[in-house]
Design a protein around this motif. Structure first.
Motif, short mmCIF file in Angstrom:
data_model
loop_
_atom_site.label_atom_id
_atom_site.label_comp_id
_atom_site.label_asym_id
_atom_site.label_seq_id
_atom_site.Cartn_x
_atom_site.Cartn_y
_atom_site.Cartn_z
N GLU A 107 -6.67 11.68 -2.54
CA GLU A 107 -5.55 10.77 -2.79
C GLU A 107 -5.97 9.72 -3.84
O GLU A 107 -7.13 9.27 -3.84
CB GLU A 107 -5.12 10.09 -1.48
N HIS A 111 -11.58 2.81 4.08
CA HIS A 111 -10.93 1.50 4.06
C HIS A 111 -11.48 0.67 5.22
O HIS A 111 -11.59 1.17 6.35
CB HIS A 111 -9.42 1.60 4.29
N ASP A 119 -10.23 8.82 5.47
CA ASP A 119 -9.26 7.83 5.97
C ASP A 119 -9.44 7.54 7.47
O ASP A 119 -8.95 6.52 7.96
CB ASP A 119 -7.84 8.35 5.75
N HIS A 139 -4.80 12.97 7.10
CA HIS A 139 -3.88 12.46 6.11
C HIS A 139 -3.40 13.52 5.14
O HIS A 139 -2.22 13.76 5.06
CB HIS A 139 -4.42 11.24 5.35
N HIS A 183 -11.71 13.00 -0.13
CA HIS A 183 -10.25 12.87 -0.07
C HIS A 183 -9.75 12.63 -1.49
O HIS A 183 -10.28 11.79 -2.20
CB HIS A 183 -9.90 11.69 0.85
N TYR A 217 -2.66 0.32 10.33
CA TYR A 217 -3.14 1.31 9.34
C TYR A 217 -3.07 2.71 9.95
O TYR A 217 -2.47 3.62 9.38
CB TYR A 217 -4.58 0.98 8.92
N ASP A 261 -5.77 6.63 -4.19
CA ASP A 261 -6.39 5.36 -3.81
C ASP A 261 -7.92 5.53 -3.71
O ASP A 261 -8.65 4.53 -3.65
CB ASP A 261 -5.81 4.76 -2.53
N HIS A 262 -8.38 6.77 -3.70
CA HIS A 262 -9.83 7.01 -3.69
C HIS A 262 -10.31 7.74 -4.93
O HIS A 262 -11.50 7.68 -5.26
CB HIS A 262 -10.23 7.80 -2.44
N PHE A 300 0.86 -1.18 0.00
CA PHE A 300 0.00 0.00 0.00
C PHE A 300 0.89 1.24 0.00
O PHE A 300 1.87 1.31 0.76
CB PHE A 300 -0.88 -0.03 1.25
FE1 FEO Z 1 -5.13 9.01 2.39
FE2 FEO Z 1 -6.81 6.06 1.73
O1 FEO Z 1 -5.90 7.66 1.35
#
Ligand code: FEO
Length: 398
Positions: free
Chosen positions: A82, A229, A168, A149, A80, A198, A84-85, A24
């Motif tokens: 980032e 997540h 997050d 984050h 968010h 995490y 990954d989203h 990750f």
């Molecule tokens: Fe800060 Fe799951 O991204």
């Protein structure tokens, strides 16, 4: 086939799970995979809360299409930015060109930074702290959560149902293996360990901003917490918040002792084993012993957040700290860890230097209490040094 799940009659999980990603953020091992959660609210207006990583884009779009049941997508809310989203945001805008993007100014700047002309936004609504959006029955409020984050992060609170879409915050490593809610799994074991790993590694540096968000959340009537997540929370939310309260304040979770060693031929390992025994004989109940060359630092950062006391034992290497140990110590410092009692053991066959250098890193961190004197081993531990280790163990626990 779609694999959507209902949270309530009009709230659907439309995200995806990745069990192929090895690291990750290209940094953290994912032995159990990871979920990218996206939520679809079906009201007079429809609203999608966040998108997903590109890796699970196909299943996400299949889920979204099925969830909409032929309806238009009216809003996409970006909590968010980032990737990954938001890795699939440009693709979403191509598929749903009439959708209105709802987020804050920082997010809109980042959309342009990440996608340039690829992301074609037809309609946009910029929101700020306390802005609201009515979907019909559901009344949404936006709460800014900078640096939980990233600086653009916000969370969305549904005043109608008490659901908090928390970005997050309150997330967990691990794919959702058929489950959706935290109360559908045995959370208080491996899941808790992965939630701690995490939080501490991904968000752990930002304790202050997390505390600010927790204060804001304390003013909300929470019925459900929906992170980006891991499992969704509809029970035991006080317990969940309390865990994050401890971690974000850098308060130890228990009176455990993290013993981490860097050993080349086994002699420093031997000192670690003897010291761990002495700690237990002196009354320590939770001694956690790790070889820093074997265990990824993300697990050790999590254990360091958990434990009230640390011991680091390192061989001297190239006149410095053994590299894996140096990485760990720098990681602890980078994550803002503080408020711990620490003992050191160094080893060196001709010019031991690791102890002094480890101490310098630790003393540059906040509220670190060093146990003196450190123990210095020449090549291998000798019987006559046992008393030094016994004293070190007792002093650390005192
Ligand atoms: Fe800060 Fe799951 O991204």
């Amino acid at each position: 086939m779609n694999c959507i799940r209902k949270l309530t009659d009009d709230l659907l999980w439309v995200g995806g799970n990745d069990r192929r990603l090895h690291l990750f953020e290209n940094a953290y091992p994912l032995p159990d995979g990871i979920s990218y959660n996206a939520y679809l609210l079906l009201d007079e207006k429809t609203a999608l809360l966040d998108t997903v990583d590109r890796a699970v884009g196909d299943e996400f779009f299949e889920n979204l299409n099925a969830g909409l049941q032929g309806r238009e997508l009216d809003y996409v809310i970006i909590n968010h930015m980032e990737p990954d989203h938001c890795g699939t945001l440009a693709r979403l805008l191509l598929r749903y060109p009439d959708v209105t993007v709802v987020s804050n100014d920082k997010v809109f700047t980042m959309i342009h930074q990440f996608f340039g002309d690829e992301a074609s936004i037809g309609n946009a609504v910029s929101v700020a702290e306390g802005s609201t959006l009515s979907l019909g029955r559901h009344q949404l409020t936006f709460v800014m959560a900078p640096m939980v984050h990233w600086p653009e992060v916000m969370v969305t609170y549904d005043q109608t149902t008490g659901a908090l879409f928390s970005a997050d915050a309150f997330g967990t490593f691990g794919a959702l293996d058929g489950c959706l809610f935290a109360d559908e799994v045995d959370f208080n074991g491996h899941w808790l360990d992965e939630m701690r790993r995490y939080y501490t590694n991904i968000v752990g540096k930002y304790g202050g901003p997390v505390q600010t968000l927790l204060k804001k959340a304390a003013g909300l009537k929470l019925q459900m917490i929906c992170p980006l997540h891991g499992p969704i929370w509809r029970e035991h939310m006080d317990w969940l918040v309390e865990k994050h309260q401890l971690w974000s304040a850098y308060t130890p979770e228990d009176e455990g002792v993290l013993v981490a060693y860097a050993s080349i031929y086994g002699h420093t390992k031997n000192a670690a084993e003897v010291l761990a025994r002495e700690l237990t004989l002196a009354g320590a109940k939770k001694v956690r012993l790790y070889d820093v060359s074997e265990t990824h630092p993300s697990y050790l950062v999590a254990e360091a957040f958990r434990s009230s006391r640390w011991v680091f034992l390192s061989a001297t290497y190239n006149a410095g700290i053994f590299p894996a140990m140096e990485t760990l110590l720098n990681d602890l410092k980078a994550h803002g860890l503080r408020n711990r009692k620490v003992a050191l053991v160094e080893n060196g066959s001709w010019a031991p230097a690791a102890g002094k250098l480890m101490k310098a890193v630790l003393e540059s961190m906040k509220d670190i209490q060093m146990v003196e004197p450190m123990v210095s081993v020449r090549s291998a531990l000798r019987e006559e040094q046992l008393a030094q280790l016994t004293t070190l163990a007792r002093e650390l626990l005192s």
